[in-house]
Design a protein around this motif. Structure first.
Motif, PDB file in Angstrom:
ATOM      1  N   ALA A  36     134.551 -35.964  89.024  1.00  0.00           N
ATOM      2  CA  ALA A  36     133.932 -34.728  89.517  1.00  0.00           C
ATOM      3  C   ALA A  36     132.594 -34.512  88.824  1.00  0.00           C
ATOM      4  O   ALA A  36     132.467 -34.670  87.615  1.00  0.00           O
ATOM      5  CB  ALA A  36     134.837 -33.526  89.259  1.00  0.00           C
ATOM      6  N   ALA A  37     131.606 -34.185  89.620  1.00  0.00           N
ATOM      7  CA  ALA A  37     130.277 -33.923  89.058  1.00  0.00           C
ATOM      8  C   ALA A  37     130.216 -32.473  88.586  1.00  0.00           C
ATOM      9  O   ALA A  37     130.713 -31.574  89.257  1.00  0.00           O
ATOM     10  CB  ALA A  37     129.217 -34.167  90.124  1.00  0.00           C
ATOM     11  N   PRO A  38     129.611 -32.258  87.428  1.00  0.00           N
ATOM     12  CA  PRO A  38     129.438 -30.874  86.957  1.00  0.00           C
ATOM     13  C   PRO A  38     128.514 -30.132  87.914  1.00  0.00           C
ATOM     14  O   PRO A  38     127.739 -30.763  88.634  1.00  0.00           O
ATOM     15  CB  PRO A  38     128.777 -31.045  85.598  1.00  0.00           C
ATOM     16  N   VAL A  39     128.571 -28.913  88.064  1.00  0.00           N
ATOM     17  CA  VAL A  39     129.086 -27.896  87.177  1.00  0.00           C
ATOM     18  C   VAL A  39     130.526 -27.561  87.579  1.00  0.00           C
ATOM     19  O   VAL A  39     130.809 -27.358  88.750  1.00  0.00           O
ATOM     20  CB  VAL A  39     128.220 -26.620  87.243  1.00  0.00           C
ATOM     21  N   TYR A  40     131.410 -27.502  86.585  1.00  0.00           N
ATOM     22  CA  TYR A  40     132.774 -27.050  86.799  1.00  0.00           C
ATOM     23  C   TYR A  40     133.254 -26.394  85.511  1.00  0.00           C
ATOM     24  O   TYR A  40     132.587 -26.469  84.480  1.00  0.00           O
ATOM     25  CB  TYR A  40     133.700 -28.193  87.243  1.00  0.00           C
ATOM     26  N   LEU A  68     131.188 -26.732  82.090  1.00  0.00           N
ATOM     27  CA  LEU A  68     130.511 -27.986  81.788  1.00  0.00           C
ATOM     28  C   LEU A  68     129.431 -28.248  82.818  1.00  0.00           C
ATOM     29  O   LEU A  68     129.654 -28.065  84.018  1.00  0.00           O
ATOM     30  CB  LEU A  68     131.507 -29.141  81.781  1.00  0.00           C
ATOM     31  N   ALA A  69     128.281 -28.668  82.346  1.00  0.00           N
ATOM     32  CA  ALA A  69     127.146 -28.973  83.220  1.00  0.00           C
ATOM     33  C   ALA A  69     126.649 -30.380  82.912  1.00  0.00           C
ATOM     34  O   ALA A  69     126.980 -30.959  81.880  1.00  0.00           O
ATOM     35  CB  ALA A  69     126.037 -27.948  83.013  1.00  0.00           C
ATOM     36  N   LYS A  70     125.824 -30.897  83.807  1.00  0.00           N
ATOM     37  CA  LYS A  70     125.303 -32.243  83.602  1.00  0.00           C
ATOM     38  C   LYS A  70     124.391 -32.280  82.380  1.00  0.00           C
ATOM     39  O   LYS A  70     123.872 -31.252  81.942  1.00  0.00           O
ATOM     40  CB  LYS A  70     124.580 -32.729  84.850  1.00  0.00           C
ATOM     41  N   PRO A  71     124.186 -33.447  81.823  1.00  0.00           N
ATOM     42  CA  PRO A  71     123.322 -33.560  80.649  1.00  0.00           C
ATOM     43  C   PRO A  71     121.954 -32.924  80.887  1.00  0.00           C
ATOM     44  O   PRO A  71     121.362 -33.067  81.959  1.00  0.00           O
ATOM     45  CB  PRO A  71     123.200 -35.073  80.449  1.00  0.00           C
ATOM     46  N   GLY A  72     121.512 -32.183  79.882  1.00  0.00           N
ATOM     47  CA  GLY A  72     120.195 -31.567  79.939  1.00  0.00           C
ATOM     48  C   GLY A  72     120.123 -30.292  80.744  1.00  0.00           C
ATOM     49  O   GLY A  72     119.037 -29.818  81.054  1.00  0.00           O
ATOM     50  N   ALA A  81     128.451 -19.397  83.605  1.00  0.00           N
ATOM     51  CA  ALA A  81     129.201 -18.611  82.622  1.00  0.00           C
ATOM     52  C   ALA A  81     128.928 -17.118  82.794  1.00  0.00           C
ATOM     53  O   ALA A  81     129.847 -16.293  82.710  1.00  0.00           O
ATOM     54  CB  ALA A  81     128.862 -19.066  81.208  1.00  0.00           C
ATOM     55  N   GLU A  82     127.687 -16.760  83.054  1.00  0.00           N
ATOM     56  CA  GLU A  82     127.343 -15.346  83.263  1.00  0.00           C
ATOM     57  C   GLU A  82     128.008 -14.796  84.526  1.00  0.00           C
ATOM     58  O   GLU A  82     128.452 -13.651  84.551  1.00  0.00           O
ATOM     59  CB  GLU A  82     125.825 -15.163  83.339  1.00  0.00           C
ATOM     60  N   LEU A  83     128.088 -15.597  85.575  1.00  0.00           N
ATOM     61  CA  LEU A  83     128.792 -15.173  86.795  1.00  0.00           C
ATOM     62  C   LEU A  83     130.279 -14.937  86.514  1.00  0.00           C
ATOM     63  O   LEU A  83     130.862 -13.959  86.977  1.00  0.00           O
ATOM     64  CB  LEU A  83     128.642 -16.217  87.897  1.00  0.00           C
ATOM     65  N   GLY A 117     124.850 -35.550  75.673  1.00  0.00           N
ATOM     66  CA  GLY A 117     123.857 -34.638  76.231  1.00  0.00           C
ATOM     67  C   GLY A 117     124.459 -33.593  77.155  1.00  0.00           C
ATOM     68  O   GLY A 117     123.752 -32.737  77.676  1.00  0.00           O
ATOM     69  N   GLU A 118     125.770 -33.652  77.356  1.00  0.00           N
ATOM     70  CA  GLU A 118     126.464 -32.718  78.241  1.00  0.00           C
ATOM     71  C   GLU A 118     126.332 -31.285  77.720  1.00  0.00           C
ATOM     72  O   GLU A 118     126.495 -31.024  76.539  1.00  0.00           O
ATOM     73  CB  GLU A 118     127.941 -33.112  78.305  1.00  0.00           C
ATOM     74  N   ALA A 119     126.026 -30.382  78.622  1.00  0.00           N
ATOM     75  CA  ALA A 119     125.874 -28.969  78.272  1.00  0.00           C
ATOM     76  C   ALA A 119     127.187 -28.233  78.506  1.00  0.00           C
ATOM     77  O   ALA A 119     127.890 -28.511  79.482  1.00  0.00           O
ATOM     78  CB  ALA A 119     124.772 -28.343  79.109  1.00  0.00           C
TER      79      ALA A 119
END
Length: 133
Positions: A36-40, A68-72, A81-83, A117-119
């Motif tokens: 699965a591709a981020p964001v999740y 979790l989001a993609k690197p960078g 997260a704010e949502l 680098g994962e955010a």
């Protein structure tokens, strides 16, 4: 008669609320999904303690949701997260077999994994549930 789990009831209520408010755009999982591709988001650590008072069977919960989001891309993790925070902080959720007494955001933290680098953005919540009669 088997009592329902207050933590599982709380998780189901969280999933229902986020799915309804975010139009299915948020994917919230128990474990990181393969491929699965981020964001999740993931259910993070949780702790449930007995908090019974005056004969009412209550539980106090401390739990985290991790975005979790993609690197960078710390910004995309923080936006989601704010949502989530706006959707859940002091929300009134319907829980199966339990009533939600309190749901409060305790904090929001972000970090970037130095190796990948994962955010990530981690939301910490507290909740109190009461077993239905």
């Amino acid at each position: 008669m088997t009592r329902s789990s207050p933590l599982l009831a709380l998780r189901a209520g969280l999933l229902a609320r986020l799915a309804a408010l975010m139009g299915g755009r948020l994917r919230l999982y128990d474990e990181p999904p393969r491929g699965a591709a981020p964001v999740y988001a993931l259910f993070g650590p949780s702790e449930t303690r007995d908090d019974s008072v005056d004969g009412a069977r209550r539980h106090r919960h401390a739990f985290a949701l991790i975005v979790l989001a993609k690197p960078g891309s710390v910004r995309s993790a923080l936006e989601v997260a704010e949502l989530i925070a706006a959707s859940l902080d002091e929300a009134d959720l319907s829980l199966s077999g339990h009533a939600l007494v309190l749901l409060r955001l305790r904090g929001l933290a972000s970090l970037r994994d130095e190796r990948t680098g994962e955010a990530r953005a981690t939301l910490s919540f507290e909740a109190v549930t009461e077993s239905a009669a």
